[in-house]
Design an enzyme around this catalytic site. Structure first.
Site, PDB file in Angstrom:
ATOM      1  CG  ASP A 119      -1.974   1.024   1.234  1.00 35.51           C
ATOM      2  OD1 ASP A 119      -1.890   1.953   0.413  1.00 35.51           O
ATOM      3  OD2 ASP A 119      -2.890   0.921   2.051  1.00 35.51           O
ATOM      4  CB  CYS A 131      -8.503 -24.166   9.625  1.00 37.37           C
ATOM      5  SG  CYS A 131      -9.099 -23.824  11.299  1.00 37.37           S
ATOM      6  CB  CYS A 158     -11.730 -26.220  12.943  1.00 36.63           C
ATOM      7  SG  CYS A 158     -12.313 -24.509  12.986  1.00 36.63           S
ATOM      8  CG  ASP A 212      -6.347  -4.937   1.827  1.00 44.88           C
ATOM      9  OD1 ASP A 212      -5.899  -4.466   2.892  1.00 44.88           O
ATOM     10  OD2 ASP A 212      -6.956  -4.232   0.980  1.00 44.88           O
ATOM     11  CG  HIS A 220     -11.134 -20.382  12.370  1.00 41.36           C
ATOM     12  ND1 HIS A 220     -11.713 -21.476  11.762  1.00 41.36           N
ATOM     13  CD2 HIS A 220     -12.125 -19.450  12.499  1.00 41.36           C
ATOM     14  CE1 HIS A 220     -12.988 -21.232  11.536  1.00 41.36           C
ATOM     15  NE2 HIS A 220     -13.271 -20.015  11.976  1.00 41.36           N
ATOM     16  CB  CYS A 251     -13.667 -24.825   9.668  1.00 46.72           C
ATOM     17  SG  CYS A 251     -12.100 -24.030   9.232  1.00 46.72           S
TER      18      CYS A 251
END
Length: 380
Positions: free
Chosen positions: A96, A314, A317, A274, A343, A312
């Site tokens: 940025d 991930c 989880c 983002d 997560h 989920c």
């Protein structure tokens, strides 16, 4: 590498919405879109290693020019071989320009058509950036994708004030392009205009005129949203903006990261996103889930031995219970924010992959109808 292409290939346009699935080639890999980009303001996504980010499927990481310029300094990063080597990240990086950070500190900023003078939040020292100086700094940082220096007006703001920001930002876009000398970097211009439809259209027209002067921008960002306005108003204004941008270049909506807004913005034709939301809310003990946003500080989770989100896949989880996560949060253990950040970023990255597959199959409109009725859509 020399003169790498920054090609954007449109793979499919969804038949029932304005969504697109594409491939954006950069010197450090090809980005599959739509994509969510984790924010690593200080050349690190808070609490996570690059190995963890890769495992989550992150394709692009953001870093912030304002903060890295002030500390440790762009010259040091250049001597280290650029941001990729400095932070040990071999995939794509976007920097940025720092414009949003500067203009959010309005009481310490002086702006004119030549540039902006601002005061360091670290030591109070005074600095001045022109668009040309900003490009020089981003060149030293060495990201794949660099953003023009722009003026992001606050919300709410008078029409005349926003009109000046639109004119100034368009002028600065041209100056950034003329000052850019590194062919390894893609320059994105930024659409401004607040919630004024006429100024958004004017901003796009000015940028397209600059884009047509021989060195087209490699992409277009949409700035000035998610600065305090209701997301419903943002999405209403976003629709014509996205539709008016060139189909053959990536479209990047800056600073938006709640799941439902992402789904709706993808349907409008946005490719890249983002936001600090997934990691910031994680540090506050909050998680995205198929059941909506969960505040793990809530006492109802104290004895819940089930997974954070049973739908989920991930690492968080798959390995830890809600009760354990709440215990970590209440004990102020660092691991709590790490696991919840893993997560939340996985949740958004996976959501983008699901949306992409729906677009490729021309089934996004049906998916959105089901999403709007699901618990995941609430609280956003």
């Amino acid at each position: 590498m020399s003169n790498p292409p920054f090609a954007f290939t449109l793979q499919n346009a969804d038949s029932g919405t304005n969504a697109r699935a594409g491939l954006f080639q950069t010197p450090h890999g090809t980005v599959q879109t739509p994509a969510f980009m984790p924010v690593g303001t200080h050349a690190t996504v808070k609490g996570l290693t690059v190995e963890q980010l890769k495992a989550l499927g992150a394709q692009v990481v953001l870093a912030n020019t304002y903060h890295l310029y002030l500390r440790p300094g762009s010259s040091l990063i250049a001597r280290a071989g650029g941001l990729h080597k400095f932070m040990n990240w071999d995939r794509s990086i976007l920097t940025d320009s720092g414009g949003f950070q500067i203009f959010s500190l309005a009481n310490t900023v002086k702006i004119d058509d030549e540039g902006v003078a601002f005061q360091s939040i670290i030591d109070g020292s005074r600095h001045r950036w022109s668009p040309e100086e900003n490009m020089r700094i981003q060149n030293e940082l060495g990201a794949d994708i660099v953003m023009q220096l722009d003026q992001c007006p606050p919300y709410p703001a008078e029409h005349g004030f926003v009109a000046t920001a639109v004119r100034r930002s368009a002028d600065w876009a041209g100056r950034c392009r003329r000052a850019q000398t590194n062919p390894q970097q893609a320059l994105f211009a930024i659409v401004q205009g607040g919630l004024y439809d006429d100024l958004r259209a004017q901003s796009i027209q000015r940028l397209l005129e600059t884009d047509g002067q021989g060195r087209p921008f490699e992409g277009f960002a949409i700035g000035g949203y998610s600065v305090g306005e209701d997301h419903r108003l943002m999405l209403e204004g976003l629709a014509p903006v996205a539709a008016a941008l060139p189909a053959g270049r990536p479209r990047y909506l800056m600073g938006v990261g709640n799941p439902t807004s992402l789904v709706r913005a993808v349907a409008l034709g946005v490719d890249l996103f983002d936001c600090v939301l997934p990691t910031r809310t994680a540090r506050m003990g909050s998680a995205f889930s198929s059941q909506g946003r969960l505040n793990l500080r809530n006492a109802r989770f104290a004895n819940d031995l089930g997974p954070l989100d049973p739908e989920c896949g991930c690492p968080c989880c798959q390995s830890y219970s809600r009760a354990y996560l709440r215990y970590l949060i209440m004990s102020r253990e660092i691991l709590a924010s790490v696991l919840l950040s893993i997560h939340n970023l996985y949740y958004l990255t996976n959501l983008m992959q699901v949306l992409r597959s729906q677009i490729m199959a021309n089934q996004l409109s049906g998916f959105i109808k089901e999403w709007e009725k699901a618990p995941a859509c609430k609280d956003y």
